[in-house]
Design an enzyme around this catalytic site. Structure first.
Site, short mmCIF file in Angstrom:
data_model
loop_
_atom_site.label_atom_id
_atom_site.label_comp_id
_atom_site.label_asym_id
_atom_site.label_seq_id
_atom_site.Cartn_x
_atom_site.Cartn_y
_atom_site.Cartn_z
N VAL A 190 0.94 -1.45 -0.01
CA VAL A 190 0.18 0.18 0.16
C VAL A 190 0.69 1.00 -0.10
O VAL A 190 1.15 1.27 0.60
CB VAL A 190 -0.78 0.02 1.19
CG1 VAL A 190 -1.98 1.12 1.34
CG2 VAL A 190 -1.80 -0.88 1.55
N LYS A 191 0.61 2.18 -1.18
CA LYS A 191 0.99 3.60 -1.47
C LYS A 191 0.23 4.35 -0.38
O LYS A 191 -0.85 4.70 -0.41
CB LYS A 191 2.03 3.45 -2.44
CG LYS A 191 2.62 3.15 -3.92
CD LYS A 191 2.38 2.84 -4.83
CE LYS A 191 3.49 4.23 -5.04
NZ LYS A 191 2.55 4.40 -6.39
#
Length: 256
Positions: A119-120
């Site tokens: 997850v960015k």
């Protein structure tokens, strides 16, 4: 014509390397290259090269590919990407106006496959708080939208798996993008952190090669840059010459 020749060479190379990918995967070493696009046809065209560790996306790339920026849409893309041979990781970006919203969306996006989804989260104060919660919940995290080498202190201190500096955009803003990226790596090394600097916003192959020659080993780049890796005309000419010679003196499927 040039594009057709380039695609022909890519096809030849794919056919040559695919039988050996699993047997010699360990030769890759520690490097990780990612394909930076949300266009599924580009995944299908380029992932078979075998050089990519995974795929990266963000809301802007989703918009360009005409995908909805919704949890359901991104989860569907994750499943599609994970079905592609060789895609070990998929990076997607959480969104939200506050810590809790970013955290909740990150949790829902990653629940598809916590081992392979990263997850960015933007390396803002709110984003970093959300990233901390995600990491504590067992989610793999990449801090993104990095424009300053000092932000490597945040990523290493937090224990984020990745930090994504925007090389081209730093240069556009008048910064020394190459110098900033190299200093990020030095900071991470100096702090004894295993955070990977995944260089993004790469405009040309040479810049990537220069950073690699300084010990950086993690990059995400567009299909255009990926194709540029195969635009060496001397190689294209040599491959065509080999093919012509083989056809003059060989068996090309008549009895197969």
């Amino acid at each position: 014509r040039e594009t057709m020749n380039t695609l022909k060479v890519i096809s030849i190379i794919i056919n040559l390397i695919l039988p050996f990918t699993s047997a010699f995967g360990s030769f890759r070493g520690s490097n990780r290259l990612f394909l930076d696009t949300a266009i599924v046809s580009e995944w299908n065209a380029l992932m078979p090269l075998g050089i990519f560790h995974g795929i990266t996306t963000n809301p802007i790339l989703l918009e360009r590919a005409n995908h909805d920026c919704t949890i359901a849409s991104v989860q569907s893309l994750i499943l599609e990407a994970m079905s592609i041979t060789g895609c070990e990781e998929f990076m997607c970006q959480a969104w939200g106006y506050d810590v809790e919203e970013i955290y909740q969306i990150g949790m829902k996006l990653s629940e598809v496959d916590r081992k392979r989804v990263v997850v960015k989260v933007p390396v803002t104060m709110e984003g970093t708080k959300a990233a901390s919660k995600l990491i504590n919940a067992g989610v793999r995290v990449c801090l993104t939208a990095c424009y300053s080498s000092d932000q490597a202190i945040i990523a290493a201190g937090l224990g984020a798996e990745y930090l994504a500096p925007y090389l081209g955009r730093m240069n556009d803003a008048g910064k020394d993008g190459m110098g900033e990226c190299k200093r990020m790596q030095d900071i991470v090394n100096g702090m004894g952190s295993s955070t990977r600097i995944i260089v993004a916003s790469i405009r040309d192959v040479k810049s990537m090669g220069d950073l690699m020659s300084h010990g950086m080993d993690t990059f995400t780049f567009s299909p255009n840059v990926a194709t540029d890796l195969f635009r060496e005309q001397l190689t294209i000419d040599a491959a065509n010459d080999f093919e012509a010679a083989s056809r003059r003196g060989g068996d090309h499927g008549d009895g197969v």
